[in-house]
Design an enzyme around this catalytic site. Sequence first.
Site, PDB file in Angstrom:
ATOM      1  N   CYS A 177      65.916  46.110  26.324  1.00 52.63           N
ATOM      2  CA  CYS A 177      65.417  45.496  24.964  1.00 52.63           C
ATOM      3  C   CYS A 177      66.532  45.365  24.095  1.00 52.63           C
ATOM      4  O   CYS A 177      66.289  44.679  23.098  1.00 52.63           O
ATOM      5  CB  CYS A 177      64.519  46.483  24.223  1.00 52.63           C
ATOM      6  SG  CYS A 177      63.059  46.686  25.135  1.00 52.63           S
ATOM      7  N   HIS A 224      62.850  48.652  16.496  1.00 53.01           N
ATOM      8  CA  HIS A 224      62.555  48.326  17.740  1.00 53.01           C
ATOM      9  C   HIS A 224      61.144  48.833  18.056  1.00 53.01           C
ATOM     10  O   HIS A 224      61.018  50.077  17.825  1.00 53.01           O
ATOM     11  CB  HIS A 224      63.531  48.587  18.782  1.00 53.01           C
ATOM     12  CG  HIS A 224      62.780  48.392  20.367  1.00 53.01           C
ATOM     13  ND1 HIS A 224      62.210  47.154  20.737  1.00 53.01           N
ATOM     14  CD2 HIS A 224      62.469  49.422  21.317  1.00 53.01           C
ATOM     15  CE1 HIS A 224      61.817  47.381  21.979  1.00 53.01           C
ATOM     16  NE2 HIS A 224      62.028  48.920  22.437  1.00 53.01           N
ATOM     17  N   GLU A 260      64.815  40.834  30.460  1.00 58.45           N
ATOM     18  CA  GLU A 260      64.969  41.993  31.659  1.00 58.45           C
ATOM     19  C   GLU A 260      63.530  41.340  32.442  1.00 58.45           C
ATOM     20  O   GLU A 260      63.264  42.241  33.469  1.00 58.45           O
ATOM     21  CB  GLU A 260      64.456  43.206  31.066  1.00 58.45           C
ATOM     22  CG  GLU A 260      63.860  43.602  30.116  1.00 58.45           C
ATOM     23  CD  GLU A 260      63.542  44.996  29.703  1.00 58.45           C
ATOM     24  OE1 GLU A 260      63.579  45.891  30.506  1.00 58.45           O
ATOM     25  OE2 GLU A 260      63.798  45.218  28.392  1.00 58.45           O
TER      26      GLU A 260
HETATM   27  P1  HMG Z   1      50.714  59.549  26.815  1.00 54.39           P
HETATM   28  O1  HMG Z   1      51.598  60.412  27.244  1.00 54.39           O
HETATM   29  O2  HMG Z   1      50.077  58.896  27.397  1.00 54.39           O
HETATM   30  O3  HMG Z   1      50.339  59.667  25.203  1.00 54.39           O
HETATM   31  O4  HMG Z   1      52.344  58.301  26.559  1.00 54.39           O
HETATM   32  P2  HMG Z   1      50.644  60.905  24.452  1.00 54.39           P
HETATM   33  O5  HMG Z   1      49.725  62.244  24.987  1.00 54.39           O
HETATM   34  O6  HMG Z   1      51.796  61.158  24.105  1.00 54.39           O
HETATM   35  O7  HMG Z   1      50.001  60.199  23.230  1.00 54.39           O
HETATM   36  C1  HMG Z   1      50.320  59.380  22.182  1.00 54.39           C
HETATM   37  C2  HMG Z   1      49.833  59.775  20.903  1.00 54.39           C
HETATM   38  O8  HMG Z   1      48.435  59.500  20.604  1.00 54.39           O
HETATM   39  C3  HMG Z   1      50.112  60.799  20.264  1.00 54.39           C
HETATM   40  O9  HMG Z   1      50.581  61.126  19.100  1.00 54.39           O
HETATM   41  C4  HMG Z   1      48.826  61.830  20.631  1.00 54.39           C
HETATM   42  O10 HMG Z   1      48.818  62.781  19.675  1.00 54.39           O
HETATM   43  C5  HMG Z   1      47.957  60.690  20.366  1.00 54.39           C
HETATM   44  P3  HMG Z   1      52.075  61.542  18.729  1.00 54.39           P
HETATM   45  O11 HMG Z   1      52.310  62.930  19.063  1.00 54.39           O
HETATM   46  O12 HMG Z   1      53.032  60.816  19.301  1.00 54.39           O
HETATM   47  O13 HMG Z   1      52.039  61.324  17.053  1.00 54.39           O
HETATM   48  N1  HMG Z   1      46.463  60.812  20.865  1.00 54.39           N
HETATM   49  C6  HMG Z   1      45.405  60.739  19.955  1.00 54.39           C
HETATM   50  N2  HMG Z   1      45.374  60.120  18.641  1.00 54.39           N
HETATM   51  C7  HMG Z   1      44.208  60.002  18.216  1.00 54.39           C
HETATM   52  N3  HMG Z   1      42.968  60.444  19.257  1.00 54.39           N
HETATM   53  C8  HMG Z   1      43.249  60.853  20.280  1.00 54.39           C
HETATM   54  C9  HMG Z   1      44.499  61.055  20.898  1.00 54.39           C
HETATM   55  N4  HMG Z   1      45.005  61.261  22.203  1.00 54.39           N
HETATM   56  C10 HMG Z   1      46.125  61.321  22.020  1.00 54.39           C
HETATM   57  N5  HMG Z   1      41.835  60.958  21.022  1.00 54.39           N
HETATM   58  C11 HMG Z   1      54.087  57.197  25.971  1.00 54.39           C
HETATM   59  C12 HMG Z   1      52.639  57.704  25.480  1.00 54.39           C
HETATM   60  C13 HMG Z   1      54.534  56.330  24.646  1.00 54.39           C
HETATM   61  C14 HMG Z   1      55.161  57.948  26.240  1.00 54.39           C
HETATM   62  C15 HMG Z   1      53.760  55.790  26.653  1.00 54.39           C
HETATM   63  O14 HMG Z   1      52.737  55.168  26.402  1.00 54.39           O
HETATM   64  C16 HMG Z   1      55.080  55.370  27.526  1.00 54.39           C
HETATM   65  O15 HMG Z   1      55.437  56.016  28.369  1.00 54.39           O
HETATM   66  N6  HMG Z   1      55.263  54.080  27.138  1.00 54.39           N
HETATM   67  C17 HMG Z   1      56.304  53.290  27.759  1.00 54.39           C
HETATM   68  C18 HMG Z   1      57.755  53.792  27.257  1.00 54.39           C
HETATM   69  C19 HMG Z   1      57.881  53.693  25.830  1.00 54.39           C
HETATM   70  O16 HMG Z   1      57.142  52.894  25.022  1.00 54.39           O
HETATM   71  N7  HMG Z   1      58.922  54.342  25.198  1.00 54.39           N
HETATM   72  C20 HMG Z   1      59.279  54.271  23.709  1.00 54.39           C
HETATM   73  C21 HMG Z   1      60.547  54.383  23.347  1.00 54.39           C
HETATM   74  S1  HMG Z   1      61.874  53.656  24.748  1.00 54.39           S
HETATM   75  C22 HMG Z   1      61.863  51.960  24.175  1.00 54.39           C
HETATM   76  O17 HMG Z   1      61.445  51.596  23.307  1.00 54.39           O
HETATM   77  C23 HMG Z   1      62.646  51.084  25.361  1.00 54.39           C
HETATM   78  C24 HMG Z   1      61.380  50.174  25.676  1.00 54.39           C
HETATM   79  O18 HMG Z   1      61.062  49.170  24.976  1.00 54.39           O
HETATM   80  C25 HMG Z   1      62.083  49.561  27.099  1.00 54.39           C
HETATM   81  C26 HMG Z   1      63.304  48.545  26.979  1.00 54.39           C
HETATM   82  O19 HMG Z   1      64.432  48.934  26.294  1.00 54.39           O
HETATM   83  O20 HMG Z   1      63.383  47.694  27.849  1.00 54.39           O
HETATM   84  C27 HMG Z   1      60.188  51.028  26.380  1.00 54.39           C
END
Ligand code: HMG
Length: 407
Positions: free
Chosen positions: A114, A243, A82
């Site tokens: 992906c 994944h 991609e």
């Molecule tokens: P975010 O909103 O910045 O993070 O984005 P959050 O607030 O959800 O925190 C993440 C985790 O860290 C949480 O844990 C928090 O509690 C923890 P969880 O509730 O998930 O268990 N946390 C802490 N832990 C310890 N100490 C701290 C602390 N603060 C927070 N101080 C998000 C997270 C993954 C949404 C973001 O990184 C994102 O948008 N990523 C890109 C999209 C993605 O990876 N999606 C995954 C599924 S889709 C997919 O896999 C397809 C993809 O590969 C693309 C394709 O297909 O081409 C992405």
Amino acid sequence: MTDVGVTDISIYVPSYYLTHQDLAEARGVPVDKFHIGLGNFKMSIIPNWEDSVTMAANAAYQLLMKTGTDPKEIRQMVVSTESGVDYSKPVASYVQELLGIGIRCRIYEVKHACYGGTAGLINSVDRIARTNRESEKALVIMTDIAHYGFENSGEPTQGAGAVAMLVERNPKLFSVDTTQNGVYSKSVFDFWRPSGHVVPIVDGHYSIECYLKALEESAMDLKENLQLNGRRLIETLDYVVYHMPFCNMAKKAHRHFVQLEYKDADNAEREKRFKETFEKMVEPGLFGVREVGNIYTGSVYMGLVSLLESEREEVEGKKVGIFSYGSGCGAEFLICNIKENAQKLIDGLNFKKQLDRRKKISIEHYTHIYSQKPQDVRYFPQEVRHFKDEYTQFVFTGIKDHKRQYV
Ligand code: HMG
């Protein structure tokens, strides 16, 4: 039934990485959010003398060398990405020239976020199963740059890398039976990159929901296909590789899978099962994502490489469930049957050794690299030798007359 699958696999990661420690400090975020919350520690950064073409060619070159394959023996080459470099000319055509793949070969590019890598693999296994020529081979390559731009929640999940697989009859590493699978697709807007956008638009938390729904549905479809008659899918597998856009996504996915598989158990029992099975079945496949980040199409197969290298002889003769997810969205749950005597091939993976050859770069250096545009890249071929090493055999030297140049 004809036994078809993967005879060997190779992985390529570019030579630079940024630590999440440095990223956290620069962004004013507690580092535990990245280390504990996402489970990631380093992300691969692609220098300006590389792109999806060079990573694909660098991964496949290693594979052709270690298997002693004459490029002219390849009759199908699919490059899934991609991170394409052109709307019309496929990355696969550039790779054909760099590797010296012959003209009697079907060559194309596949895109489905992906999931594209799995689409290329399944199609190539089916092609080799149907061919009249016993010795026909296919090359499947996944190559991507996960790039979200600066100062957003996707930034700590970036990465870059490529995976290449050689598909043939009587494979030496693992077999794939493409009838024993589970599939799911549904049009959603969880992560997408409209034409002209340099970075994707992401609905991060919704993307996790879409991923888990896809896991649920494709696991259900696989169970129906396998006619398990009430037996649990998880108990028929030795390992599962998910994944992995970031390390803890595998944890979320496995917890969801265990909840589905042990619906009848109480919470305490399910948590016990989750802990036991996660450590044994999932954890060995996680070191790559912690060190590299998301490599989109190749991500789940980087997990497989990590698993093979962590488990070595333990994995021989075992069943590995592969859950492949691509945003948009499409998913497939398939099974790799690892061959007996695979250890010699596993010893040739050298993934950890390749990771150790990388150089750490500063946040300023990362900012400089990811602010550059491809048209700004102008290298002279005589300077290029400085950028090559044991793994980096091909580099991008700039654009001339709208044509990308490589040596
Ligand atoms: P975010 O909103 O910045 O993070 O984005 P959050 O607030 O959800 O925190 C993440 C985790 O860290 C949480 O844990 C928090 O509690 C923890 P969880 O509730 O998930 O268990 N946390 C802490 N832990 C310890 N100490 C701290 C602390 N603060 C927070 N101080 C998000 C997270 C993954 C949404 C973001 O990184 C994102 O948008 N990523 C890109 C999209 C993605 O990876 N999606 C995954 C599924 S889709 C997919 O896999 C397809 C993809 O590969 C693309 C394709 O297909 O081409 C992405």
